[in-house]
Motif scaffolding. Structure first.
Motif, PDB file in Angstrom:
ATOM      1  N   LYS A 186       0.906  -1.341  -0.129  1.00 17.78           N
ATOM      2  CA  LYS A 186      -0.132   0.048   0.098  1.00 17.78           C
ATOM      3  C   LYS A 186       0.721   1.151  -0.153  1.00 17.78           C
ATOM      4  O   LYS A 186       0.336   2.437  -0.117  1.00 17.78           O
ATOM      5  CB  LYS A 186      -0.811   0.252   1.349  1.00 17.78           C
ATOM      6  N   VAL A 187       2.085   1.239   0.092  1.00 19.03           N
ATOM      7  CA  VAL A 187       3.057   2.253   0.199  1.00 19.03           C
ATOM      8  C   VAL A 187       3.885   2.300  -1.126  1.00 19.03           C
ATOM      9  O   VAL A 187       3.990   3.158  -1.908  1.00 19.03           O
ATOM     10  CB  VAL A 187       3.800   2.145   1.350  1.00 19.03           C
ATOM     11  N   TRP A 229       0.622   5.243  -2.604  1.00 17.27           N
ATOM     12  CA  TRP A 229       0.568   6.322  -1.531  1.00 17.27           C
ATOM     13  C   TRP A 229       1.226   7.300  -2.053  1.00 17.27           C
ATOM     14  O   TRP A 229       2.364   7.460  -2.298  1.00 17.27           O
ATOM     15  CB  TRP A 229       1.263   5.794  -0.138  1.00 17.27           C
ATOM     16  N   ARG A 230       0.615   8.704  -2.228  1.00 17.75           N
ATOM     17  CA  ARG A 230       1.067   9.697  -2.734  1.00 17.75           C
ATOM     18  C   ARG A 230       1.944   9.884  -4.166  1.00 17.75           C
ATOM     19  O   ARG A 230       2.636  10.571  -4.388  1.00 17.75           O
ATOM     20  CB  ARG A 230       2.004  10.360  -1.747  1.00 17.75           C
ATOM     21  N   LEU A 239       1.267   6.847   6.651  1.00 16.95           N
ATOM     22  CA  LEU A 239       1.306   5.616   5.909  1.00 16.95           C
ATOM     23  C   LEU A 239       0.611   4.589   5.883  1.00 16.95           C
ATOM     24  O   LEU A 239       0.077   4.179   7.124  1.00 16.95           O
ATOM     25  CB  LEU A 239       2.892   5.012   6.327  1.00 16.95           C
ATOM     26  N   PRO A 240       0.043   4.171   5.013  1.00 23.80           N
ATOM     27  CA  PRO A 240      -1.186   3.242   4.827  1.00 23.80           C
ATOM     28  C   PRO A 240      -0.516   1.577   4.752  1.00 23.80           C
ATOM     29  O   PRO A 240      -0.066   0.902   3.966  1.00 23.80           O
ATOM     30  CB  PRO A 240      -1.761   3.211   3.634  1.00 23.80           C
TER      31      PRO A 240
END
Length: 263
Positions: free
Chosen positions: A131-132, A143-144, A261-262
């Motif tokens: 997920k990051v 993520w972002r 952070l996920p």
């Protein structure tokens, strides 16, 4: 007379036993073992982002399959399909071998594909933080829209006075990432707990210990650096560094980014 009879009875019994063993051994030698299954066929390989998926029809009587990329095993298991997540960019050949009770089949006919950029041996690190981290180089992360590159750079505990440094390899893989020119992230995957502790030894002496959503952290005021560890045993060999790209990260910035952070 009884002693003579007992001796003869024992001799006859012994001879019968030897004969039975010889016959049994002969039958075992002459009896065929389990036959090899046929070679797998009709392989289909699909190139994905940072990986290659290979499927084939089930083979009669097969209980195990081995998928090889360029003669390197990338999957072993009972399912007639495998995912090669450690593939690197370029042209690769895939083959499959089936087996029944340990008796292998011939290799399948090869299928050749051209893969795009992938993380190679660093793929397990990315898989632990899906997920990051982005699934491949030059791809937006979840993520972002994080983008990452792998980096060859020794850790602090690997440095030493000799040409071979400290003589030990502590870090398996390092990704250096950035998001929209505002956020920087280092993902470091170590070989052991001792390697993690060795890398963080200087930081832990001179930093402030703290907690974040998924573990412990260290804020290194002298360099405006922060590092994150995980409580989850599956992530115990990973250390993350997060901060701003302008090198003006504050303790509050560090904790905000950490808790965002996920994981």
């Amino acid at each position: 007379m009884r002693k003579s009879l007992s001796w003869r009875t024992a001799a006859v019994a012994g001879a019968a036993l030897v004969t039975a063993l010889v016959v049994y051994a002969g039958v075992r030698l002459l009896s065929p073992g389990p036959s090899a299954p046929p070679a797998p066929s009709a392989l289909r390989a699909t190139v994905g982002v940072g990986q290659v998926n290979v499927q084939w029809p089930p083979v009669d009587r097969a209980d195990t399959y081995v998928l090889l990329r360029d003669d390197q095993v990338v999957y072993t298991g009972p399912q007639p399909r495998g995912v090669d997540a450690t593939v690197t960019k370029g042209r690769h050949t895939y083959r499959v071998q089936a087996s029944t009770n340990g008796v292998p089949s011939p290799l399948s006919e090869p299928v050749v594909v051209t893969a795009g950029d992938g993380w190679g041996v660093g793929a397990p690190l990315v898989a632990m933080l899906p997920k990051v981290l982005p699934a491949a180089p030059k791809v937006d992360g979840p993520w972002r829209a994080l983008h990452c590159n792998w980096q060859i750079r020794p850790g602090r505990n690997e440095l030493g006075p000799s040409e071979h440094g400290a003589g030990t390899i502590g870090m398996r893989y390092r990704l250096v990432c950035g998001a929209n020119l505002t956020v920087a992230l280092h993902a470091m995957w170590f070989s052991s707990k001792d390697a993690v502790d060795g890398y963080l030894s200087r930081i832990t002496r001179d930093s402030e210990a703290l907690r974040w959503n998924h573990g412990s952290g260290f804020w290194y005021t002298a360099k405006n650096e922060g590092y994150l560890k995980f409580d989850d045993p599956k992530l115990a060999l990973i250390v993350l560094g997060v901060g701003r790209t302008d090198h003006k990260t504050t303790r509050a910035d560090f904790l905000d980014l950490a808790n965002e952070l996920p994981i």
